[in-house]
Write an enzyme that holds these catalytic residues in place. Structure first.
Site, PDB file in Angstrom:
ATOM      1  N   ILE A 343       6.477  17.746  -0.828  1.00  0.00           N
ATOM      2  CA  ILE A 343       6.351  16.822   0.301  1.00  0.00           C
ATOM      3  C   ILE A 343       7.671  16.647   1.045  1.00  0.00           C
ATOM      4  CG2 ILE A 343       4.404  15.535  -0.644  1.00  0.00           C
ATOM      5  CD1 ILE A 343       6.351  13.444  -1.672  1.00  0.00           C
ATOM      6  N   GLY A 349      17.886  19.627  -3.091  1.00  0.00           N
ATOM      7  CA  GLY A 349      16.738  19.241  -3.889  1.00  0.00           C
ATOM      8  C   GLY A 349      15.426  19.332  -3.135  1.00  0.00           C
ATOM      9  N   VAL A 351      11.341  17.544  -3.101  1.00  0.00           N
ATOM     10  CA  VAL A 351      10.556  16.383  -3.514  1.00  0.00           C
ATOM     11  C   VAL A 351       9.091  16.795  -3.638  1.00  0.00           C
ATOM     12  CG1 VAL A 351       9.911  14.001  -3.000  1.00  0.00           C
ATOM     13  CG2 VAL A 351      12.162  14.857  -2.327  1.00  0.00           C
ATOM     14  N   LYS A 366      11.822  13.902  -7.381  1.00  0.00           N
ATOM     15  CA  LYS A 366      12.904  14.626  -6.720  1.00  0.00           C
ATOM     16  C   LYS A 366      13.561  15.561  -7.724  1.00  0.00           C
ATOM     17  CE  LYS A 366      17.016  14.000  -3.843  1.00  0.00           C
ATOM     18  NZ  LYS A 366      17.893  13.013  -3.183  1.00  0.00           N
ATOM     19  N   ASP A 462      24.154   7.992   4.992  1.00  0.00           N
ATOM     20  CA  ASP A 462      23.174   8.977   5.468  1.00  0.00           C
ATOM     21  C   ASP A 462      21.927   8.278   6.000  1.00  0.00           C
ATOM     22  OD1 ASP A 462      22.422  11.546   6.080  1.00  0.00           O
ATOM     23  OD2 ASP A 462      21.664  12.025   4.080  1.00  0.00           O
TER      24      ASP A 462
END
Length: 659
Positions: A343, A349, A351, A366, A462
């Site tokens: 997704i 990484g 998810v 994650k 972020d």
């Protein structure tokens, strides 16, 4: 100068060879939802969907009384010194009326000597029995801050919309009119209250707001010494009553922290001890969620120290919670990390959507990359977000480190990320204005908490649309703390390698590499304009003058056409005043000069209509870079071709200082 590893080694040496002999009796907890595991309900109180109802919920007028108490007594007094604790508590509540003309009586935050008595209904707020009206103010009597919705002449109430401090009876020591804040206790809207008691000052203060941002000035301050009324252990919680009305009293969130009792005492280990001593938790009577928060911090210290010795040095006896999942559990949940379950993607990484085999609950898993940066972000998220508690932050549910994998388990967000909903392809529904305004308010609330309301300051670094997740009710949840940094309050930031996404990065951050709460505010400003305008911060396909969102909106502002920046897909279905307010807030937060940007507390007050909008310059001020930059483009790590961000025209930069 000692290295960080040496400091950590020293810390571990103290833990091992000077174990905690006795533990503090200070109490702390933070409940975003309630269960029978952490509450005692008395009288007509009940639980529904994780919230507390204090009185009967009926369509016809009735008399009702109920209490909800934290199910363990809290130490409030040191009997040897007769010194009481200081404490702070905050909670969110709503008071509604099925029949608008049938209201009364109100609710109260209470400190009481027992957990099985319920007071009388009607004007007594379940605080005392009608037969105890002449009770004197003495040790062990019930103390309350009342939120009263009915004018009772017998108790000298000023009106039907006030707060008061009560000890032993309903004639308040001091009252305050809530109306001066333009708040109506029985409006049905969610209201947050903060109550602080400082034992050194002998002062209790109470704040109220429709938002989750604590106002600067308290509504009521009372000089009082609670040690005269506290006994050693008492119960804390809430009470409410009705007197032939349809008023409904709901508590949705609650946090509490006491201070000032004994600190941990260190004692040497006996020479004949051969086993490694168990380190006890420094806080008593916290629920599993709070144990998780403290465990995660100690866990990361241990991992960083041991990291050079073994990459598989995660110990389940050190990290008790957030829950430690097995790799097998998460593999089953994600169908073997199937590509069909993906997704989201990031530079470090992927998810996956998962369904836990034991409970059937949907989660987001994650899976960090198998490199130093992936491990670094895994540790950062686990150590920071695992300790935070706020309704507008993504909640960490667990972790796993097996088979060389670094896995984090979060609550699943059914509506995905904000950027996908704003910029989805095809004929999907347009995100409504009501949802957009609520999302911006939610993110502002989360950042206000991170910057000024938690024990340390958290700089997210972020903030962007792809890191804002939406639950089933379109409530915003800020996530992805892989780049976040912890700082002490009022400490100047240190320079680091610049991290984040172009279009969201403040100019002074690009120049100096110093991230602060003001650089987060700049990023938030970009998100605000995205939400209002339905455009990304940088659009390479548009002509010069329109491709930079901030510049384009500022040019419309200078021409007196600000609201024309509104997302055309809304087709005019928005509140004009709210749109103008949001756009001006976006420009204020995007101001080139950091000192001219508002704090997130001020942003909350402006968006909530509690403060006037400061003057926004008609023309965008200029920012002058220094003659030399601390950083250059070679210091950046680009995610080109890897990022899942839906801002393809933006270059994403990440901190690679740990590589």
């Amino acid at each position: 100068m000692a290295s960080q590893a040496e400091y950590l080694l020293c810390f571990l040496f103290m833990l091992i060879f000077f174990p905690i002999k006795s533990i503090t009796q200070n109490t702390g907890f933070d409940f975003s939802a309630f269960s029978f595991r952490n509450l005692t309900l008395v009288g007509d109180a009940y639980l529904r969907n994780g919230a507390i109802g204090l009185t009967k919920d009926l369509a016809v007028p009735n008399s009702s009384a109920g209490r909800a108490l934290y199910n363990k007594p809290v130490q409030l007094l040191d009997p040897k010194t007769n010194t009481s604790v200081s404490f702070r508590t905050s909670f969110s509540f709503s008071i509604t009326n099925v029949d608008p003309v049938s209201f009364g009586e109100g609710l109260a935050f209470i400190i009481t000597p027992d957990n099985n008595t319920v007071g009388s209904s009607g004007p007594f707020l379940s605080l005392v029995n009608a037969t105890e009206m002449d009770q004197t103010r003495s040790k062990g009597t019930t103390i309350a801050v009342e939120f009263d919705t009915f004018l009772d002449v017998q108790f000298n109430d000023p009106n039907a919309n006030h707060i008061g401090l009560d000890i032993g009876n309903l004639t308040s020591l001091k009252v305050a009119d809530v109306g001066i804040l333009q708040i109506d206790l029985k409006s049905g809207d969610l209201i947050t209250s903060w109550i602080d008691y400082n034992n050194t000052e002998k002062m209790v203060r109470v704040w109220l707001s429709y938002t989750t941002v604590k106002p600067e000035k308290p509504l009521m301050s009372v000089s009082i010494d609670f040690s005269k009324y506290f006994i050693e252990y008492m119960y804390i919680g809430f009470s409410a009553s009705t007197g032939g009305s349809t008023e409904v009293h709901i508590i949705e969130e609650w946090s509490f922290q006491s201070f000032g009792l004994s600190s941990p005492v260190l004692s040497p280990v006996p020479k004949n001890m051969t086993t490694t001593p168990k380190v006890e938790s420094p806080v008593t009577w916290v629920e599993e969620e709070e144990e998780a928060a403290m465990g995660a911090g100690a866990f990361v210290l241990l991992v960083k120290w041991k990291g050079s010795r073994s990459s598989d040095s995660f110990r389940s006896d050190v990290v008790k919670s957030p829950r430690k999942f097995t790799y097998k559990e998460l593999s089953i949940a994600t169908k073997g990390f199937s590509a069909n379950r993906v997704i989201g993607h990031g530079a470090f990484g992927t998810v996956y959507r998962g369904v836990l085999p034991d409970s059937g609950d949907a989660v987001a898993v994650k899976r960090s990359s198998h490199n130093n940066q992936g491990k670094s972000e895994f540790l950062a998220e686990l150590s920071i977000i695992g300790r935070l508690r706020h309704r507008n932050l993504v909640h960490l549910q667990g972790w796993c480190h097996e088979k060389g994998e670094f896995l984090l388990v979060f609550e699943y967000m059914p509506n995905g990320s904000l950027d996908r909903l704003l910029f989805q392809e095809g004929q999907g529904p347009v995100l409504s204005w009501g949802h957009r305004y609520k999302i911006v308010m939610g993110v502002a609330s989360a950042l206000s908490y991170l910057h000024g309301e938690w024990e340390q300051q958290v700089i997210h670094r972020d903030v962007k649309a792809s890191n804002i997740m939406l639950d089933s009710s379109f409530n915003a949840r800020l996530g992805d703390f892989g780049l976040a940094r912890l700082m002490d309050h009022n400490k100047s930031p240190d320079a680091t390698l610049t991290a984040g996404t172009m279009g969201y990065l403040a100019p002074e951050y690009l120049q100096s590499g110093k991230a602060s709460e003001k650089t987060d505010v700049f990023s938030f400003g970009a998100v605000v304009l995205e939400v209002a305008c339905g455009r990304r911060p940088i659009e390479k396909d548009l002509p010069c003058g329109k491709n930079n969102l901030v510049d384009w909106v500022w040019s419309l502002h200078s021409e007196g056409r600000l609201v024309e920046a509104a997302d055309a897909r809304l087709e005019g279905e928005y509140d004009g005043d709210e749109m103008a307010r949001m756009l001006l807030v976006g420009l204020l937060c995007s101001h080139p000069h950091s000192f001219s940007r508002p704090s997130m507390r001020q942003v909350m007050q402006i968006l909530g209509g509690e403060a006037l909008i400061p003057c926004v310059p008609a023309f965008k001020p200029t920012f002058s870079f220094g003659s030399t930059l601390v950083l250059n483009l070679h210091d950046f790590v680009s995610e080109s071709g890897q990022s899942h961000s839906s801002t393809p025209s933006s270059t994403t930069l990440r901190d690679h200082s740990s590589t």
